[in-house]
Design an enzyme around this catalytic site. Structure first.
Site: not given
Length: 276
Positions: A255, A221
């Protein structure tokens, strides 16, 4: 803490890994990487062999300012792949990354096991009814607005408490619908600044009081690569560092794009806990 996936009780007291399979051409990291059946099957086979418990399949990019596609196009992208994966890997536990009830229903009818909804039902009033009807686990993520507008919606009184209240309301609504297995995802990167993302990670253990499993979606991210002044392609080491922190603070599912490294994180943090 367990969830029921097609009759399989998955114990999340030992954290599990959810491998990401993006079928979109414009995802922030691996968009366009899996365009044909061969590349898809090779990647899924690798993730399963590396230790993924779940495979999360998405056909709609939720990155900021991603291209909007119709429900029909999303279904046409994802359902053939769900069928392919169920055929090739009959015991696979497929999670479907969608906020649209029609997409969820089409995938569940073809063997999918979980639904991962970035909007927690906010973008489709029928989603929770579909989840309840099919009696599958439901991942509720925190987001404000839509992928196109979320980056302008980052004002909070207290980001951690505000999101805890959000989950309290969403879980109450889901329980009222008859949904049994619920997982929460604080939504790193969705309607949050980099500083807010790190505050959430620091306070992730406070979400344990909600008493449902916690999913951490930190993989590559922007909070990682912007902090390190690098790119998503070079953010694996940073991802591993933050995944380790998430595990120590109670994450039950990671995840990730990189399954092997996440499995190693779990093994090492479990060893650390064992020797405390």
């Amino acid at each position: 803490m367990t969830i029921n996936c097609n009759g399989n009780l998955i114990d999340l007291s030992t954290p599990k890994v959810m491998g990401i399979l993006n079928l979109t051409p414009d995802s922030f990291y691996d968009g366009g990487s899996y365009k044909d059946e061969k590349s898809i099957l090779l990647q899924v086979d690798k993730m399963l062999k590396d230790g993924a418990t779940f495979i999360d399949v998405g056909a709609y990019s939720s990155r900021p300012n991603a291209t909007n596609i119709s429900v029909e196009e999303e279904i046409s992208r994802i359902v053939p792949i769900v069928k392919l994966l169920i055929k090739e890997f009959p015991s696979i536990l497929l999670s479907i990354d969608t906020f649209r009830s029609a997409v969820a229903k089409a995938c569940l009818e073809n063997g999918a096991t979980l639904i991962n909804d970035i909007s927690a039902g906010s973008l489709d009033d029928e989603m929770m009814s579909v989840i309840a009807a099919y009696k599958v686990p439901y991942i509720l993520m925190h987001m404000r607005g839509t992928p196109a507008t979320m980056q302008q919606l980052t004002e909070y009184t207290d980001v951690t408490l505000d999101i805890k209240h959000y989950f309290a309301e969403k879980i109450a609504k889901a329980r009222a619908k008859g949904i049994i297995d619920i997982i929460i995802d604080p939504g790193f990167g969705f309607a949050k600044t980099t500083a807010q993302n790190f505050t959430l990670l620091q306070n992730l253990d406070l979400f344990k009081s909600i008493d449902v499993p916690i999913l951490a979606g930190l993989s590559r991210k922007s909070m990682i690569y912007k902090t390190l002044d690098t790119t998503a392609a070079n953010a694996l080491n940073g991802t591993t560092a933050l995944n380790t922190i998430a595990l120590t603070k109670g994450a039950g599912i990671l995840r990730v794009h990189d399954v092997k490294e996440a499995v190693e994180c779990i093994a090492l943090t479990n060893a650390l806990k064992f020797n405390e």
